[in-house]
Design a protein around this motif. Structure first.
Motif, short mmCIF file in Angstrom:
data_model
loop_
_atom_site.label_atom_id
_atom_site.label_comp_id
_atom_site.label_asym_id
_atom_site.label_seq_id
_atom_site.Cartn_x
_atom_site.Cartn_y
_atom_site.Cartn_z
N GLN A 55 38.05 43.58 38.62
CA GLN A 55 38.37 44.60 39.21
C GLN A 55 37.63 44.89 40.48
OE1 GLN A 55 37.40 48.03 39.72
NE2 GLN A 55 38.93 48.48 41.18
N GLN A 59 38.17 45.01 44.43
CA GLN A 59 37.95 46.27 45.15
C GLN A 59 37.14 45.90 46.36
OE1 GLN A 59 39.35 49.36 43.77
NE2 GLN A 59 38.84 49.98 45.86
N ASP A 73 46.43 47.24 45.95
CA ASP A 73 46.45 48.73 45.43
C ASP A 73 47.89 49.11 45.09
OD1 ASP A 73 46.13 51.42 44.53
OD2 ASP A 73 45.41 51.88 46.74
N LYS A 79 42.33 52.30 44.35
CA LYS A 79 41.75 51.25 43.23
C LYS A 79 42.52 50.04 43.25
CE LYS A 79 39.94 55.25 40.66
NZ LYS A 79 40.02 55.57 39.31
N GLU A 82 43.99 47.45 39.27
CA GLU A 82 43.37 48.37 38.05
C GLU A 82 43.71 47.56 36.73
OE1 GLU A 82 44.13 52.75 38.75
OE2 GLU A 82 45.49 51.76 40.44
N SER A 83 44.35 46.56 36.73
CA SER A 83 44.63 45.99 35.34
C SER A 83 43.70 45.15 35.08
CB SER A 83 46.07 45.13 35.44
OG SER A 83 45.98 44.01 36.49
#
Length: 85
Positions: A55, A59, A73, A79, A82-83
């Motif tokens: 992640q 990011q 996102d 974020k 996110e997974s």
């Protein structure tokens, strides 16, 4: 007789003006379409969350150009991916 010539010339000028306006309008919409395409995805490499190992990596890419990588996102909370852990 003079009135018929004036009317014919007026109609011709109006038709010609309409053609010019019509052509310029269609040219403008093409420019808008191409500029909006070039401003969004055409200059951006295609990236998905599957392209990243973490992640944090996703990011960093997202933060480098949020408009370019907005697909990272999914829920719009800032974020990316996110997974991923």
């Amino acid at each position: 007789m003079k009135h018929k010539k004036i009317i014919a010339i007026s109609i011709s000028l109006l038709t010609f003006t309409g053609i010019i306006i019509s052509c310029s309008d269609s040219g403008d919409s093409t420019e808008i379409t191409s500029s909006s395409n070039s401003g969004s995805s055409s200059n951006c490499p295609t990236k998905t969350c599957a392209d990243f190992k973490s992640q944090a990596d996703a990011q960093k890419t997202f933060d480098s150009n949020k408009s370019c990588y907005k697909n990272l996102d999914a829920d719009g909370d800032g974020k990316a991916c996110e997974s991923l852990k």
